[in-house]
Structure formats: C-alpha cells, structure tokens
Design a protein around this motif. Structure first.
Motif, short mmCIF file in Angstrom:
data_model
loop_
_atom_site.label_atom_id
_atom_site.label_comp_id
_atom_site.label_asym_id
_atom_site.label_seq_id
_atom_site.Cartn_x
_atom_site.Cartn_y
_atom_site.Cartn_z
N PRO A 219 0.76 -1.31 -0.08
CA PRO A 219 0.06 -0.06 0.07
C PRO A 219 0.92 1.12 0.03
O PRO A 219 2.04 1.12 0.40
CB PRO A 219 -0.73 -0.09 1.24
CG PRO A 219 0.03 -0.76 2.09
CD PRO A 219 0.74 -1.96 1.23
N GLU A 220 0.22 2.37 -0.69
CA GLU A 220 1.03 3.79 -0.27
C GLU A 220 1.38 4.20 1.12
O GLU A 220 0.58 3.92 1.82
CB GLU A 220 0.05 4.72 -1.11
CG GLU A 220 0.85 6.22 -1.13
CD GLU A 220 0.02 7.13 -1.50
OE1 GLU A 220 0.48 8.38 -1.63
OE2 GLU A 220 -1.22 6.89 -1.63
N ILE A 221 2.49 4.42 1.38
CA ILE A 221 3.15 4.59 2.73
C ILE A 221 3.30 6.29 2.70
O ILE A 221 4.12 6.53 1.90
CB ILE A 221 4.14 3.88 3.01
CG1 ILE A 221 3.96 2.30 2.89
CG2 ILE A 221 4.71 4.39 4.36
CD1 ILE A 221 5.13 1.44 3.25
N LEU A 329 0.72 -2.55 8.44
CA LEU A 329 1.41 -3.20 7.39
C LEU A 329 2.19 -4.33 8.26
O LEU A 329 3.10 -4.11 8.74
CB LEU A 329 2.21 -2.31 6.34
CG LEU A 329 3.38 -3.09 5.66
CD1 LEU A 329 2.65 -4.03 4.67
CD2 LEU A 329 4.25 -2.02 4.91
N ILE A 330 1.60 -5.58 8.08
CA ILE A 330 2.89 -6.75 8.45
C ILE A 330 2.65 -7.92 7.42
O ILE A 330 1.88 -8.62 7.37
CB ILE A 330 2.02 -7.50 9.70
CG1 ILE A 330 1.77 -6.26 10.76
CG2 ILE A 330 2.79 -8.37 10.49
CD1 ILE A 330 0.96 -6.59 11.99
N ASP A 331 3.67 -7.86 6.66
CA ASP A 331 3.52 -8.72 5.53
C ASP A 331 5.21 -9.30 5.25
O ASP A 331 6.11 -8.60 5.82
CB ASP A 331 3.14 -7.71 4.34
CG ASP A 331 2.56 -8.72 3.33
OD1 ASP A 331 2.70 -9.95 3.17
OD2 ASP A 331 2.01 -8.27 2.20
N VAL A 338 8.09 -7.26 6.55
CA VAL A 338 7.88 -5.68 6.89
C VAL A 338 6.87 -5.31 7.55
O VAL A 338 5.83 -5.77 7.41
CB VAL A 338 7.69 -5.05 5.63
CG1 VAL A 338 7.76 -3.24 5.45
CG2 VAL A 338 8.92 -5.15 4.46
N LEU A 339 7.08 -4.63 8.86
CA LEU A 339 5.75 -4.16 9.50
C LEU A 339 5.96 -2.70 9.85
O LEU A 339 6.64 -1.88 9.64
CB LEU A 339 5.89 -5.06 10.90
CG LEU A 339 6.91 -4.67 11.83
CD1 LEU A 339 6.42 -4.83 13.25
CD2 LEU A 339 8.10 -5.79 11.79
N ALA A 369 -5.71 -11.02 7.28
CA ALA A 369 -5.29 -10.72 5.70
C ALA A 369 -5.23 -9.40 5.34
O ALA A 369 -4.53 -9.03 4.38
CB ALA A 369 -6.48 -11.30 4.97
N ARG A 370 -5.81 -8.51 6.15
CA ARG A 370 -6.00 -7.09 5.83
C ARG A 370 -4.57 -6.35 6.02
O ARG A 370 -4.55 -5.19 5.52
CB ARG A 370 -7.14 -6.45 6.68
CG ARG A 370 -6.61 -6.37 8.07
CD ARG A 370 -7.64 -6.09 9.00
NE ARG A 370 -8.54 -4.65 9.01
CZ ARG A 370 -9.74 -4.41 9.33
NH1 ARG A 370 -10.26 -5.22 9.95
NH2 ARG A 370 -10.23 -3.15 8.93
N PHE A 371 -3.85 -7.07 6.61
CA PHE A 371 -2.28 -6.44 6.96
C PHE A 371 -1.35 -7.10 5.91
O PHE A 371 -0.18 -6.66 5.82
CB PHE A 371 -1.81 -6.69 8.29
CG PHE A 371 -2.61 -6.55 9.29
CD1 PHE A 371 -3.37 -5.15 9.27
CD2 PHE A 371 -2.92 -6.94 10.63
CE1 PHE A 371 -4.42 -4.64 10.30
CE2 PHE A 371 -3.35 -6.39 11.77
CZ PHE A 371 -4.20 -5.50 11.50
N ARG A 372 -1.64 -7.91 4.96
CA ARG A 372 -0.90 -8.36 3.83
C ARG A 372 -1.33 -8.07 2.57
O ARG A 372 -1.67 -9.14 1.79
CB ARG A 372 -0.92 -10.16 4.22
CG ARG A 372 -0.39 -10.50 5.62
CD ARG A 372 0.24 -11.75 5.47
NE ARG A 372 1.27 -12.03 4.67
CZ ARG A 372 1.77 -13.37 4.68
NH1 ARG A 372 1.21 -14.21 4.96
NH2 ARG A 372 2.96 -13.06 3.72
N GLN A 373 -1.52 -6.77 2.21
CA GLN A 373 -1.94 -6.54 0.78
C GLN A 373 -1.08 -6.79 -0.29
O GLN A 373 -1.46 -7.40 -1.34
CB GLN A 373 -2.23 -4.75 1.09
CG GLN A 373 -3.41 -4.65 1.83
CD GLN A 373 -3.45 -3.08 1.83
OE1 GLN A 373 -3.48 -2.52 0.43
NE2 GLN A 373 -3.91 -2.52 2.67
#
Length: 381
Positions: A219-221, A329-331, A338-339, A369-373
């Motif tokens: 996602p855009e950061i 973001l936790i992916d 990356v978190l 899943a919402r944190f692993r886009q």
C-alpha cells in the motif's frame, strides 16, 4: 569478520521492540539494530503519552485491543511496571458516531456508557460536548518510552542483543539469507530480517532486496510531521485527571490526553489528527511547529475545551506513518518481514503487532489478511 544472527530486527520503536521480545521469548537468536537509541526522540515511539482505548467503529480493532491488553498485562507482570495508567475515554462529535461505537463495545463486552451531551457536561464541565458521548472507563494512557524499554529489557533477558547507533543502509539477499549493512561499514548476516523502521521505511524500501512484485503490491506509505500541544489545567481543577478524548466533526478531528511527564504532568496534550504536513520520510522532518496548525488547535481549545488555558505552555512534533486505509502493514516476502506503518493508532496494539510479526517471521502463525496487501495482490495476479 561479519557477524550473524538468526533474526535481525531493524528499529527499536514500539513495534520492533515488541517483535524482538516475542521472538527472543520463544528462544530464537535475535539481534536488534537501532539507528540511535530505543524510543528515539525523532521517531514515533518517544515520550510518555499515547492513548489506550477500546472504542473503534470496526469491531475487528476492538477485539484486537482486548487481545492486546492480555499481552500488556503480561509485560506489566514481567517488568514490574504499570505501563498503562487508567483515565477513561470520551468519544463524541457528529462524525465520531458515539452510538455506533457503543454498539461495537456492547457486542465485545467492554464496559461503557452512552451519555447525552447535557449528562456529559455535568460530569466533565471543562469540555463543551456537542453531541452524545461514549464513555468507557477501561481506556487510559500508555507510557510509550517506558514500554519500549520494558520490551527491549525482556528481549535482552531472553538473550537478544541490542546494537545502538546502527544506521541500516541496505539489506541484500544472499543464498543463505540476508546481509544487513550499516553506513559505517558494519555487516550482519541474518537468516530472517524484520524491518520496523517507522517513518524511515519509505527511504529504505528500495534497498531491502524485496521482490519487485511484492514491492509494487505494498500500500502507499505516507509520512506526516505532526504537532501536539500542551495546555495547562487551571489551578481550580483540584488536580482531578481528565479523561482522554477523541472529537470528530466535519471540520476537524482532534484528540487529547493527560500529558504525563512529557510536559510536567501540568496539562492536557491536544492535537489535530493527521493535521501535519506530508514529508518524504522521517529524514526530512524539521521539528518546527506549523503556525497554522497551532492556530487551528488553539482555536479549537478556546471553543471546545473551556477548562484549559488556551495558550500552549509546551509543544512538540512527531511522526505519523500511514497507509490509505489506516490498517497496519505486516507482510512477508521470502525471509524478510515488513511491519508498520501504524497509521497513528498502533501504540495500543504494540505487543500484539509483535506477536503477529513473530508468528509470520517464524512461519508458526498467520496475521490478519488485511495487513498483507502485497501478498494478496501477488496471489490475485
């Protein structure tokens, strides 16, 4: 000689410290690399005042707060500290939807009251409530800096190493894992790397050796330099602590909380949510308060917080690192996790974020899943 570690955690803010604690407590070999010192004053986890609350319009997050609180209690027991001071919280304003928040808390079994504006003004006459008000007494204030240090202490107690003054410049993929390099030429080889760099993440992403598809799917950061102001309690208040608050109208969203030792325990910390200017990364922060933002917040205090002296006696800047949805973001790609960014509301979830990140990095569990886009987008292509 290049050193090695099973897991390297980059960044010793709340999320990184929590991840290191969780990994080390499970018996893993962990090295923590921090650019300056844990809870650095130019990062997002410094100071003594962050809101802990259960009220969310999305029941997912309310349930996650409940889960996180069990881990906060575990940290309190291990450290011998009380890291969350109870003050309660009030939520109000036409865009805050107190009635909806009350329904979410009721469904989750969280103690709360829904008050009329008149009832709330009678209880807290120093706040000019403009709508019905949600009160939940289980909310409070997190001491962020002490929490970071408590989690680092627990990680070190379980065998982790903390290296400070270690500014990461690149993470390169190797056959057996990754090589992490610093700006002074130090190197550490790691089987797995967890990057929790907060506002420095946008400047690091291209240097992490991430697969192109994963990188494109993130996602855009964005990073904002935020401002917070401390307004003095009147002498007539008798030292009675204020609750934390979130007030959301069509014009402005603000939050406030007892300021703690950040400003001498003398007043309420008040800020406009996402009211700061965008910057490319944390490296571009100036530490200078925007006078227009100060004017907006002072005007707000004069109108809605009559119980405070409307002249700030202290002010500071901080960083918000956001995703468009304000989800975390936790992916993970290969052995690199990356978190964050935590989008201005992650402090209360820190131990749980650490647990999720440790589960993902070790392959022993999944994260929502919402944190692993990025992973989801790769899977959809």
């Amino acid at each position: 000689m290049t050193e090695s570690s099973e897991y390297v955690v980059i960044g010793a803010g709340l999320a990184g410290a929590a991840t290191a604690w969780q990994l080390a407590a499970r018996g893993h070999d962990v090295t923590i690399l921090e650019r300056t010192v844990p809870a650095s004053h130019d990062g997002s986890s410094h100071g003594s005042a962050r809101i802990f609350r259960y009220a969310y319009p999305d029941e997912f997050y309310t349930k996650a707060v409940i889960e996180s609180k069990f881990l906060w209690d575990e940290l309190d027991r291990a450290s011998g500290l009380e890291l969350i001071t109870p003050f309660g919280a009030v939520d109000y304003g036409p865009e805050r939807q107190p009635e909806h928040l009350a329904r979410v808390l009721a469904a989750a079994g969280v103690e709360h009251e829904l008050l009329s504006a008149a009832e709330a003004r009678a209880r807290w006459p120093h706040i000019a409530f403009d709508t019905s008000v949600l009160w939940h007494p289980g909310a409070g204030v997190i001491d962020a800096e002490r929490s970071v240090n408590a989690m680092i202490d627990q990680a070190v107690t379980h065998g982790a190493r903390l290296l400070t003054g270690w500014n990461v410049t690149s993470v390169d993929k190797r056959d057996s894992g990754y090589r992490v390099s610093s700006e002074t030429g130090e190197e550490i080889d790691a089987g797995n790397v967890i990057v929790s760099a907060g506002g420095w993440l946008p400047g690091l992403l291209e240097r992490l050796g991430l697969p192109a598809g994963f990188l494109a799917g993130l996602p855009e950061i964005t990073v904002r330099q935020e401002q917070a102001y401390h307004f003095r309690y009147p002498e007539s208040s008798g030292g009675e602590p204020w609750p934390t608050f979130i007030h959301k109208s069509a014009e402005i969203q603000t939050y406030g909380l007892p300021g703690g030792r950040d400003a001498g325990f003398a007043g309420q910390k008040v800020a406009e949510y996402n009211g700061g200017k965008f910057i490319p990364s944390a490296a571009a922060q100036t530490g200078t308060v925007d006078p227009e933002n100060r004017r907006r917040v002072v005007d707000y205090v004069q109108k809605y917080l009559p119980g405070l002296d409307p002249e700030p006696y202290a002010e500071t800047t901080c960083l918000f690192t956001n995703t468009p949805t304000e989800d975390f973001l936790i992916d993970r790609a290969d052995g690199l996790t990356v978190l964050s960014p935590c989008s201005g509301h992650g402090a209360k979830f820190a131990p749980l974020i650490g647990q999720w990140a440790a589960d993902l990095a070790t392959g022993t569990g999944e994260v929502p899943a919402r944190f692993r886009q990025a992973t989801a987008r790769i899977g959809a292509n």
